[in-house]
Motif scaffolding. Structure first.
Motif, short mmCIF file in Angstrom:
data_model
loop_
_atom_site.label_atom_id
_atom_site.label_comp_id
_atom_site.label_asym_id
_atom_site.label_seq_id
_atom_site.Cartn_x
_atom_site.Cartn_y
_atom_site.Cartn_z
N ILE A 71 20.00 7.61 7.47
CA ILE A 71 18.79 7.00 6.93
C ILE A 71 17.58 7.87 7.30
O ILE A 71 17.38 8.18 8.48
CB ILE A 71 18.59 5.58 7.49
CG1 ILE A 71 19.84 4.72 7.24
CG2 ILE A 71 17.35 4.94 6.88
CD1 ILE A 71 20.23 4.57 5.80
N PRO A 72 16.77 8.29 6.34
CA PRO A 72 15.58 9.09 6.66
C PRO A 72 14.60 8.26 7.48
O PRO A 72 14.21 7.17 7.08
CB PRO A 72 15.00 9.46 5.29
CG PRO A 72 15.55 8.45 4.35
CD PRO A 72 16.90 8.05 4.88
N MET A 73 14.19 8.81 8.62
CA MET A 73 13.32 8.08 9.53
C MET A 73 11.87 8.55 9.37
O MET A 73 11.56 9.72 9.60
CB MET A 73 13.79 8.28 10.97
CG MET A 73 15.12 7.60 11.26
SD MET A 73 14.94 5.79 11.25
CE MET A 73 16.63 5.28 10.90
N GLN A 74 11.02 7.63 8.96
CA GLN A 74 9.60 7.91 8.76
C GLN A 74 8.80 6.81 9.45
O GLN A 74 8.97 5.64 9.12
CB GLN A 74 9.28 7.96 7.26
CG GLN A 74 10.07 9.00 6.50
CD GLN A 74 10.01 8.79 4.99
OE1 GLN A 74 9.46 7.80 4.50
NE2 GLN A 74 10.61 9.72 4.25
N PHE A 75 7.94 7.21 10.40
CA PHE A 75 7.24 6.24 11.23
C PHE A 75 5.73 6.42 11.16
O PHE A 75 5.23 7.51 10.87
CB PHE A 75 7.69 6.34 12.69
CG PHE A 75 9.17 6.24 12.88
CD1 PHE A 75 9.89 5.17 12.38
CD2 PHE A 75 9.87 7.24 13.56
CE1 PHE A 75 11.27 5.08 12.55
CE2 PHE A 75 11.24 7.15 13.75
CZ PHE A 75 11.94 6.08 13.24
N LEU B 94 16.12 1.63 2.75
CA LEU B 94 17.44 2.23 2.89
C LEU B 94 18.22 1.65 4.06
O LEU B 94 19.44 1.49 3.98
CB LEU B 94 17.31 3.75 3.01
CG LEU B 94 16.76 4.44 1.75
CD1 LEU B 94 16.61 5.94 1.99
CD2 LEU B 94 17.64 4.17 0.54
N ASN B 95 17.53 1.31 5.14
CA ASN B 95 18.21 0.64 6.25
C ASN B 95 18.78 -0.69 5.80
O ASN B 95 19.90 -1.06 6.17
CB ASN B 95 17.23 0.44 7.42
CG ASN B 95 17.77 -0.48 8.51
OD1 ASN B 95 17.54 -1.69 8.47
ND2 ASN B 95 18.49 0.08 9.46
N HIS B 96 18.03 -1.42 4.99
CA HIS B 96 18.44 -2.76 4.57
C HIS B 96 19.41 -2.77 3.40
O HIS B 96 20.10 -3.78 3.18
CB HIS B 96 17.21 -3.59 4.20
CG HIS B 96 16.43 -4.10 5.37
ND1 HIS B 96 16.10 -3.33 6.46
CD2 HIS B 96 15.90 -5.32 5.61
CE1 HIS B 96 15.41 -4.06 7.32
NE2 HIS B 96 15.27 -5.27 6.83
N THR B 97 19.49 -1.67 2.64
CA THR B 97 20.35 -1.67 1.45
C THR B 97 21.60 -0.81 1.62
O THR B 97 22.69 -1.23 1.27
CB THR B 97 19.57 -1.21 0.21
OG1 THR B 97 18.98 0.08 0.44
CG2 THR B 97 18.47 -2.20 -0.13
N ARG B 98 21.45 0.39 2.16
CA ARG B 98 22.63 1.23 2.37
C ARG B 98 23.56 0.64 3.42
O ARG B 98 24.78 0.81 3.35
CB ARG B 98 22.21 2.63 2.82
CG ARG B 98 21.67 3.53 1.72
CD ARG B 98 21.48 4.94 2.26
NE ARG B 98 20.83 5.82 1.28
CZ ARG B 98 20.46 7.06 1.56
NH1 ARG B 98 20.66 7.57 2.78
NH2 ARG B 98 19.88 7.80 0.63
N LEU B 99 23.00 -0.07 4.40
CA LEU B 99 23.81 -0.58 5.51
C LEU B 99 24.10 -2.08 5.40
O LEU B 99 24.73 -2.65 6.29
CB LEU B 99 23.08 -0.30 6.83
CG LEU B 99 22.71 1.16 7.09
CD1 LEU B 99 22.03 1.30 8.44
CD2 LEU B 99 23.93 2.07 7.02
N PHE B 100 23.66 -2.72 4.34
CA PHE B 100 23.85 -4.16 4.20
C PHE B 100 24.12 -4.49 2.73
O PHE B 100 23.52 -3.88 1.85
CB PHE B 100 22.57 -4.87 4.66
CG PHE B 100 22.68 -6.37 4.69
CD1 PHE B 100 23.16 -7.02 5.81
CD2 PHE B 100 22.32 -7.14 3.58
CE1 PHE B 100 23.26 -8.40 5.83
CE2 PHE B 100 22.42 -8.50 3.59
CZ PHE B 100 22.90 -9.14 4.73
#
Length: 416
Positions: free
Chosen positions: A155-159, A202-208
Motif C-alpha cells: 500500500i503506498p504510504m502518504q502522510f 487502498l488500505n480499506h479496499t485492497r485488504l478488505f
C-alpha cells in the motif's frame, strides 16, 4: 405494580452527555444488553499519572521528547468519544518537563477521510486552554501529504506533511471495537488518521474484505498489520489510548509504543466491550452514543439479535450534528459519493422493518444505512413505542443495546 418497564440510555456525547429514559409495556420481555465493563469507575488522577510514568515499551514523554525541536500531538475527531481534554494536560506537563516550548508544539486533528473540525469542536476535544495557547490544524487527506514508499502489504504510504516535519510525534485516542481493524485506537491515529485519501482507500479496499478482519478480530488482522506498519513508517513515537465509560470518563489508560500499548489495551477492551448474546428477538433497540454520527456502525452489530424470520430494528440516533461527513464513504449527490459509497439496496440482516428515531432531522443521512423507501423515521420515543405496540400488542421479546456503536457481541462478531 408498574404497567411499564423503563431503561435509561446514554445520549448526546459532546452535547451535554445526558440520558434518555425509554419505557416498554410491563408484559413485554425486555433485556438490556449491557457490556461487561458497564459501570466501570473513573481511573482518577493517580491512575493516569501512573500510566504516563510507566509507559509500555518506550521512554516517558519527558525522556523521549528531550532535545527534540518540533512536536505534534494527534487527536481523533468528534466521531470518537475519547475524552481527550482530560488527557492532554498530562501530555503537556510531560512536554514542559522535557523543555519543549509552546511554539514548538502543534495539534493536528487525525480526521482521516472525515469532514474537518471547527473551533467549537476543537474546544470540546482539547479544552479552551489549548485553543488559546497552541496552533491546532485539521488534516487534509487531499493535499500536503508526503510519500514514504509502499508498506510491506504494497500500500503506498502518504502522510500529512506537517506531521512528517516533526521529530517527536504523540497520538491520543481510545480503544473500542471496529468493523475493519478489530479494535480502534493504536496505529489508526496514523492510518487512516493523517493519511492521504489514496492510502486510506487502498488500505480499506485492497485488504478488505478479508477473513482476518472484522469487529473484535485483532490478532493477524491484515488491515491492522498495515496500519501498524504505517505508524512505524510515519515515526509515531508514543501513543496514549484510553478506555472510557458511558459518562466518557477514562477507566483504563495505556501509554507507550503504538503496537505494544495497543496489544495491552485490547486485552482489556476485548472483555470490557463484550456483550452477551440475546438471540431471537422480535425487536432490537440499538442506541448510538459513542459514534452517534456514524450510526452505520451499529447495524451489523445489533441486527443479528433479531430472530432469523425477521423483526424490528430501531436505531436511536440523537445528535444535533447529524451524520458525519465522510469523503470516502458518504453520498455527495443522488447515487454518487466517495470512493466507497454504494447506494443501499437492502435492509440490515434479519430486519423486516427498519426505523430510525431521529429527533434532530438529517434526511440525507439515511442513505448511508438503508433505502429511503424502506426506512421509517420517528422523532420521539412515544411515537416509536406507539408504532411498536400497534404491531406487537401485549407480547414481544426486546433487546436494548445501550451503545451499538461501541459494544460488540462475540457470539456473532461480523463486519460492515
Amino acid at each position: 405494580m408498574s404497567d411499564t418497564k423503563k431503561v435509561t440510555l446514554p445520549i448526546l456525547a459532546w452535547y451535554g452527555d445526558t440520558e434518555l429514559e425509554i419505557d416498554f409495556p410491563a408484559s413485554w420481555d425486555v433485556s438490556v444488553a449491557r457490556h461487561k465493563g458497564d459501570g466501570a469507575k473513573a481511573l482518577g488522577e493517580a491512575g493516569i499519572r501512573k500510566a504516563f510514568a510507566n509507559p509500555i515499551g518506550t521512554p516517558t514523554i519527558r525522556e523521549g521528547a528531550k532535545g527534540k525541536k518540533e512536536v505534534c500531538i494527534l487527536f481523533d475527531d468528534m466521531s470518537r468519544a475519547t475524552p481527550s481534554a482530560d488527557l492532554i494536560p498530562y501530555v503537556l506537563e510531560e512536554l514542559a518537563a522535557a523543555g519543549i516550548k509552546d511554539d514548538h508544539i502543534r495539534f493536528i486533528a487525525a480526521i482521516g477521510a472525515h469532514g474537518s473540525m471547527n473551533g467549537i469542536d476543537f474546544t470540546k476535544k482539547l479544552g479552551k486552554d489549548v485553543m488559546g495557547r497552541f496552533r491546532v490544524y485539521n488534516h487534509n487527506p487531499y493535499e500536503n501529504c508526503t510519500s514514504v514508499g509502499p508498506s510491506p502489504q504494497g500500500i503506498p504510504m502518504q502522510f500529512n506533511a506537517e506531521v512528517m516535519r516533526c521529530d517527536y510525534k504523540i497520538g491520543v485516542g481510545s480503544i473500542v471495537p471496529h468493523p475493519y481493524s478489530g479494535f480502534g485506537g493504536g496505529s489508526k491515529i496514523i492510518l487512516p488518521g493523517v493519511s492521504s485519501i489514496t492510502t486510506i482507500d487502498l488500505n480499506h479496499t485492497r485488504l478488505f474484505p478479508h477473513p482476518s478482519a472484522g469487529i473484535g478480530k485483532y490478532e493477524g488482522n491484515i488491515l491492522k498489520r498495515d496500519m501498524n506498519d504505517a505508524a512505524r513508517m510515519a515515526g509515531l513515537d508514543i501513543k496514549v489510548d484510553c478506555i472510557y465509560n458511558f459518562k466518557r470518563q477514562v477507566t483504563h489508560l495505556f501509554v507507550g509504543d503504538v503496537v505494544d500499548e495497543h496489544v495491552a489495551g485490547v486485552k482489556i477492551a476485548r472483555e470490557y466491550w463484550a456483550t452477551d448474546d440475546i438471540p431471537d428477538c422480535d425487536i432490537v433497540i440499538a442506541n448510538c452514543f459513542s459514534k452517534a454520527d456514524e450510526m452505520s456502525l451499529a447495524l451489523p452489530v445489533t441486527s443479528p439479535l433479531l430472530k432469523k424470520s425477521g423483526g424490528d430494528l430501531v436505531v436511536l440516533v440523537i445528535t444535533p450534528e447529524g451524520q458525519i461527513n465522510h469523503y470516502w464513504a458518504r453520498s455527495f449527490g443522488v447515487n454518487i459519493g466517495g470512493r466507497a459509497f454504494r447506494p443501499r439496496t437492502a435492509l440490515p440482516a434479519n430486519t423486516k422493518r427498519f426505523t430510525i428515531m431521529q429527533p434532530y432531522p438529517d434526511y440525507v443521512g439515511l442513505d448511508w444505512v438503508a433505502p429511503y423507501d424502506q426506512t421509517t423515521v420517528t422523532r420521539s420515543w412515544p411515537e416509536t413505542l406507539d408504532m411498536l405496540k400497534a404491531t406487537y400488542g401485549a407480547k414481544a421479546k426486546v433487546a436494548v443495546v445501550p451503545d451499538g456503536t461501541a459494544q460488540y457481541f462475540p457470539a456473532h462478531a461480523t463486519v460492515c
